[in-house]
Design an enzyme around this catalytic site. Structure first.
Site, PDB file in Angstrom:
ATOM      1  N   CYS A 147       9.871  -1.144  17.321  1.00 37.01           N
ATOM      2  CA  CYS A 147       9.818  -0.762  15.903  1.00 37.01           C
ATOM      3  C   CYS A 147       9.293   0.681  15.770  1.00 37.01           C
ATOM      4  O   CYS A 147       8.531   1.165  16.607  1.00 37.01           O
ATOM      5  CB  CYS A 147       8.894  -1.682  15.121  1.00 37.01           C
ATOM      6  SG  CYS A 147       9.492  -3.380  14.993  1.00 37.01           S
ATOM      7  N   GLU A 172       6.976   1.869  14.036  1.00 44.72           N
ATOM      8  CA  GLU A 172       5.525   2.036  14.092  1.00 44.72           C
ATOM      9  C   GLU A 172       4.940   1.874  15.490  1.00 44.72           C
ATOM     10  O   GLU A 172       3.816   2.281  15.713  1.00 44.72           O
ATOM     11  CB  GLU A 172       4.810   1.170  13.067  1.00 44.72           C
ATOM     12  CG  GLU A 172       4.827  -0.294  13.256  1.00 44.72           C
ATOM     13  CD  GLU A 172       4.077  -0.981  12.091  1.00 44.72           C
ATOM     14  OE1 GLU A 172       4.217  -0.565  10.927  1.00 44.72           O
ATOM     15  OE2 GLU A 172       3.344  -1.932  12.378  1.00 44.72           O
ATOM     16  N   GLU A 180      10.064  -1.106   3.764  1.00 46.42           N
ATOM     17  CA  GLU A 180       9.290  -1.382   4.992  1.00 46.42           C
ATOM     18  C   GLU A 180       9.973  -0.736   6.187  1.00 46.42           C
ATOM     19  O   GLU A 180      10.577  -1.417   7.018  1.00 46.42           O
ATOM     20  CB  GLU A 180       9.134  -2.889   5.198  1.00 46.42           C
ATOM     21  CG  GLU A 180       7.973  -3.488   4.464  1.00 46.42           C
ATOM     22  CD  GLU A 180       6.620  -3.010   4.991  1.00 46.42           C
ATOM     23  OE1 GLU A 180       6.473  -2.747   6.197  1.00 46.42           O
ATOM     24  OE2 GLU A 180       5.711  -2.888   4.158  1.00 46.42           O
ATOM     25  N   CYS A 218       5.737  -4.997  19.111  1.00 42.23           N
ATOM     26  CA  CYS A 218       5.164  -4.718  17.793  1.00 42.23           C
ATOM     27  C   CYS A 218       4.421  -5.961  17.303  1.00 42.23           C
ATOM     28  O   CYS A 218       4.743  -7.082  17.703  1.00 42.23           O
ATOM     29  CB  CYS A 218       6.291  -4.346  16.826  1.00 42.23           C
ATOM     30  SG  CYS A 218       5.732  -3.930  15.157  1.00 42.23           S
ATOM     31  N   ASP A 232       0.809  -1.222   0.000  1.00 37.78           N
ATOM     32  CA  ASP A 232       0.000   0.000   0.000  1.00 37.78           C
ATOM     33  C   ASP A 232       0.840   1.270   0.000  1.00 37.78           C
ATOM     34  O   ASP A 232       0.475   2.263  -0.635  1.00 37.78           O
ATOM     35  CB  ASP A 232      -1.017  -0.006   1.141  1.00 37.78           C
ATOM     36  CG  ASP A 232      -0.397  -0.214   2.517  1.00 37.78           C
ATOM     37  OD1 ASP A 232       0.811  -0.477   2.620  1.00 37.78           O
ATOM     38  OD2 ASP A 232      -1.164  -0.107   3.493  1.00 37.78           O
ATOM     39  N   CYS A 248       4.822  -7.410  14.689  1.00 34.91           N
ATOM     40  CA  CYS A 248       5.747  -8.270  13.939  1.00 34.91           C
ATOM     41  C   CYS A 248       6.484  -9.237  14.854  1.00 34.91           C
ATOM     42  O   CYS A 248       7.186 -10.126  14.377  1.00 34.91           O
ATOM     43  CB  CYS A 248       6.742  -7.432  13.141  1.00 34.91           C
ATOM     44  SG  CYS A 248       8.046  -6.670  14.138  1.00 34.91           S
ATOM     45  N   GLY A 299      -0.043   1.443  10.899  1.00 36.46           N
ATOM     46  CA  GLY A 299       1.398   1.225  10.959  1.00 36.46           C
ATOM     47  C   GLY A 299       2.125   2.399  10.336  1.00 36.46           C
ATOM     48  O   GLY A 299       1.571   3.484  10.175  1.00 36.46           O
TER      49      GLY A 299
END
Ligand SMILES: [Zn+2]
Length: 138
Positions: free
Chosen positions: A115, A117, A95, A108, A46, A110, A74
């Site tokens: 991170c 975000e 990313e 996070c 995106d 992930c 994010g």
């Protein structure tokens, strides 16, 4: 049909390898949309699509080199260099949301900690505000 999806998109296949913020893994988005619509479908990350849109009709103003940063659930990044989107070897070229910015920071989606975000996304900003409110700060 052009589609932007969060996460790591396998180059050429339109499959979402993993999108940690929405729980998709090995999700055949291109195939599903093609079968439903009967149209040709192009899928990319995106933030890469956002960079293309900004470069085409927005703030990028059709320059050859630019970086777009998307802030929402994010933090995403889209890089255009020499007029081409940089996807990297496995679709994760920009990313930036999972770059570690706080050692031992917040968890996070992930699976790592600290991170970008976790502090700079809308979700991260709300989390930090709630923590401050819980400490009695205005
Ligand atoms: Zn992360």
């Amino acid at each position: 049909m052009g589609v932007g999806a969060p996460g790591f998109i396998e180059p050429g296949t339109g499959k979402v390898a993993i999108a940690v913020n929405i729980g998709w893994k090995d999700f055949a988005l291109k195939d599903i949309l093609r079968d439903l619509s009967g149209l040709q479908v192009y899928v990319d990350n995106d933030a890469n699509i956002a960079a293309l849109g900004e470069n085409w009709k927005g703030a990028g103003n059709q320059v050859n080199n630019m970086l777009a940063v998307t802030l929402g659930t994010g933090v995403g990044g889209g890089i255009i260099a020499n007029g081409q989107v940089i996807s990297g070897a496995n679709g994760t070229g920009a990313e930036i949301g999972h770059i570690t910015v706080e050692k031992n920071g917040a968890s996070c989606n992930c699976g790592r900690k600290g991170c970008l975000e976790t502090v700079a996304s809308a979700t991260g900003i709300v989390r930090q505000a709630e923590e401050l409110l819980a400490e009695g700060k205005a």
